[in-house]
Design an enzyme around this catalytic site. Structure first.
Site, mmCIF file in Angstrom:
data_model
loop_
_atom_site.group_PDB
_atom_site.id
_atom_site.type_symbol
_atom_site.label_atom_id
_atom_site.label_comp_id
_atom_site.label_asym_id
_atom_site.label_seq_id
_atom_site.Cartn_x
_atom_site.Cartn_y
_atom_site.Cartn_z
ATOM 1 C CE LYS A 61 -28.421 -20.718 -2.757
ATOM 2 N NZ LYS A 61 -29.377 -21.808 -2.429
ATOM 3 C CG PHE A 118 -27.604 -31.888 -2.200
ATOM 4 C CD1 PHE A 118 -27.951 -33.184 -2.560
ATOM 5 C CD2 PHE A 118 -28.353 -30.827 -2.687
ATOM 6 C CE1 PHE A 118 -29.055 -33.414 -3.376
ATOM 7 C CE2 PHE A 118 -29.450 -31.053 -3.508
ATOM 8 C CZ PHE A 118 -29.801 -32.351 -3.853
ATOM 9 C CD GLN A 119 -28.469 -30.609 -6.974
ATOM 10 O OE1 GLN A 119 -28.533 -29.380 -6.934
ATOM 11 N NE2 GLN A 119 -29.363 -31.356 -7.592
ATOM 12 C CG MET A 135 -23.026 -43.472 -40.533
ATOM 13 S SD MET A 135 -23.047 -43.355 -42.339
ATOM 14 C CE MET A 135 -23.452 -41.616 -42.559
#
Length: 584
Positions: free
Chosen positions: A164, A114-115, A482
């Site tokens: 982590k 996850f992530q 632009m």
């Protein structure tokens, strides 16, 4: 005495030891141990942004306005990928950043956790260097290396990816003095023989010009001081890229203004016709050179740059000098003075007469009439009413950016924050936050277009939360200005997807954020509205309704040379012959 601590505590301690006083970030699961350590100390301030791209741009604004590295802290996966645009922007513009990202635990890397994202792989092309730290014992040393790499040589962004479990584990902390940084020691001293050869060329040149860039500003305040001394002593004209504005004062008598695609007529003509071009801290960007084979065709070229890979990368140079601008200019001045302070005075007088003739074109002239505000007029009035303040200017990207560069004057370095190389819409709003954090008592203005500003408008929440009185000066033409200009000039006026629709009421939007909104559409009301914006103590969204189809001139069309500029209707362009000379 050993200093055992967790990896998370190491991160905070390393930041303190590096002199960091503020971090821009957004928490997430993979960086919670670091955020917990931030909570338990008071030396480092954390600014909670609303999007990770905003965190990086804010850190860029902080870095560019202070000369110190900006620091970013985001989580893994989408937190890191959201930061990529800002990191790439910093790489292109040589802005020193240290980006700290969380990562899934080491034993989960490669499992599609996850992530999880391959942050090091994703950011390798857009950082000077990056690291994945898999051992807590190496963490503090790596962070110190990161600061060294970010700030040494050509500045730029670096990234440290921290799993982590590395944040939870304990190891001995390494101080900055013991960090292993000897492997990266860029050359700062220029070759004295080449510098002497350049001085010899300078002494005899008939049409010399200094072409300066962001490298002067990145080298520090001493570089700008030396440059000013060199210009004043020699009497040679000077121009600058978008990134170099402020390295020489706009009020200086030798100043020609910005050069390039939307540069001033006199600056571009001087670059085209010069016989000696001295490039100091610029990289021959395509927005400056235009067609390479037609770029300054009759000049000998010097290039002073700390990045050896920039030398001869785009334009072949006759005097290549690798070194830090401060050191090279110190040596150049010393050699020039020791040889008798010589220049070709008679030829210089003729050269200046030619330049003064080009100035008569009045390439920035415009006519404000009727009940619709010209964008040039809005920026010109902003300049007049704010130039006496302790002022910092940011911009978004587009026509408004070029008008700001043309009509705002910068007397000092580090006062102008804009996205040059990448041209990142959405840069200015968060960048202004970083500038205001660094300079809480200054007047910080973001000159914006409504389309660019909407890309990171969520950061007004950050401005309100931290009571940052940034002023968002929006030139609202209800167009992608632009893009629309190029479609008019180059694509048969087929305005494909360049008209903004369903725009918000910016005054109501300001009220929804809890700040002040001001709307002005009549030129007669503009000055009072600008003063109201300046005097208001909190953040402001200023909605300035301007002419919808105004074009930004001068302009070098794609594929054309510097002496083939398009000029605005109010200039004296009809008085120019086919060789660029003014007929008066």
């Amino acid at each position: 005495m050993t200093r055992q601590m967790t990896g998370a505590k190491m991160v905070v301690q390393a930041l303190k030891d590096q002199g960091v006083d503020v971090v821009f970030g957004y928490p997430g699961g993979a960086v919670l141990p670091i955020y917990d350590e931030i909570f338990q100390q008071n030396d480092i301030r954390h600014i909670l942004v609303r999007h990770e791209q905003g965190a990086v741009h804010a850190a860029e604004g902080y870095a560019r306005s202070t000369g110190k590295p900006g620091v970013v802290l985001v989580t893994s996966g989408p937190g890191a990928t959201n930061a990529v645009t800002g990191i790439t922007d910093a790489l292109m513009d040589s802005i020193p950043l240290v980006v700290l990202t969380g990562q899934v635990p080491t034993f989960m890397i490669g499992s599609d956790a996850f992530q999880e994202a391959d942050t090091v792989g994703i950011t390798r092309p857009c950082t000077k260097h990056n690291w994945l730290v898999s051992d807590t014992a190496r963490l503090s040393d790596t962070i110190h290396q990161a600061f060294h790499v970010a700030t040494s040589g050509r500045p730029g962004p670096v990234l440290v990816d921290i799993p982590k479990d590395v944040q939870f584990a304990r190891a001995e902390y390494t101080s900055p003095a013991k960090a292993k940084v000897s492997h990266y020691q860029p050359q700062t001293k220029g070759d004295l023989d080449t510098i002497t050869e350049l001085v010899e060329a300078l002494e005899t040149a008939e049409k010399p010009i200094f072409y300066t860039g962001g490298g002067v500003i990145n080298s520090g305040p001493a570089a700008s001081a030396l440059l000013r001394e060199l210009v004043e002593e020699t009497g040679i004209p000077i121009t600058s890229t978008l990134m170099g504005l402020g390295c020489y004062p706009a009020s200086g008598k030798n100043w020609l203004g910005m050069l390039g695609m939307h540069g001033l007529y006199e600056a571009n003509m001087a670059m085209h016709d010069c016989d000696l071009m001295i490039n100091i801290g610029a990289r021959f960007d395509d927005r400056i050179t235009g067609r390479i084979d037609a770029f300054s065709p009759n000049s000998r070229r010097a290039h002073i740059d700390i990045d050896p890979s920039s030398i001869n990368k785009v334009v072949k140079t006759d005097f290549p000098i690798v070194g830090d601008v401060t050191q090279v200019l110190t040596d150049l001045l010393e050699v020039w003075k020791s040889r008798g302070r010589k220049t070709n005075r008679e030829a210089l007088e003729t050269w200046w007469s030619e330049i003064e003739n080009w100035k008569k074109v009045r390439c920035l002239a415009f006519t404000q009439e009727g009940k619709t505000i010209k964008p040039q007029y809005a920026v010109a009035r902003l300049e007049e009413l704010t130039k006496g303040h302790d002022r910092y200017i940011c911009t978004e990207v587009g026509q408004h950016q070029m008008w700001a560069a043309q009509y705002l004057g910068f007397e000092d370095p580090n006062r102008w924050m804009t996205s040059g190389g990448l041209g990142t819409m959405g840069y200015g709003m968060p960048a202004s936050l970083g500038v205001q954090v660094a300079h809480p008592d200054a007047l910080v203005i973001n000159v914006a277009g409504e389309a660019s500003w909407l890309m990171n408008m969520q950061e007004m929440g950050t401005a309100v939360q931290y009571r940052l009185p940034v002023k968002q000066f929006i030139l609202n033409n209800e167009r992608l200005g632009m893009v629309r200009q190029w479609q008019e000039l180059l694509h048969g006026e087929r305005y494909s997807q360049s008209w903004s629709e369903a725009l918000p009421d910016f005054v109501k939007l300001a009220e929804a954020f809890g700040c002040k909104g001001i709307m002005v559409k009549d030129p007669a009301d503009l000055d009072d509205a600008i003063m109201e914006m300046i005097n208001y103590e909190g953040p402001v969204i200023f909605d300035c309704l301007v002419e919808k189809h105004e074009n930004c001139f001068p302009m070098i069309p794609s594929g054309k040379a510097h002496n083939e500029m398009l000029l605005g209707e109010a200039s004296t362009k009809d008085a120019i012959d086919d060789k660029g000379a003014v007929l008066v």
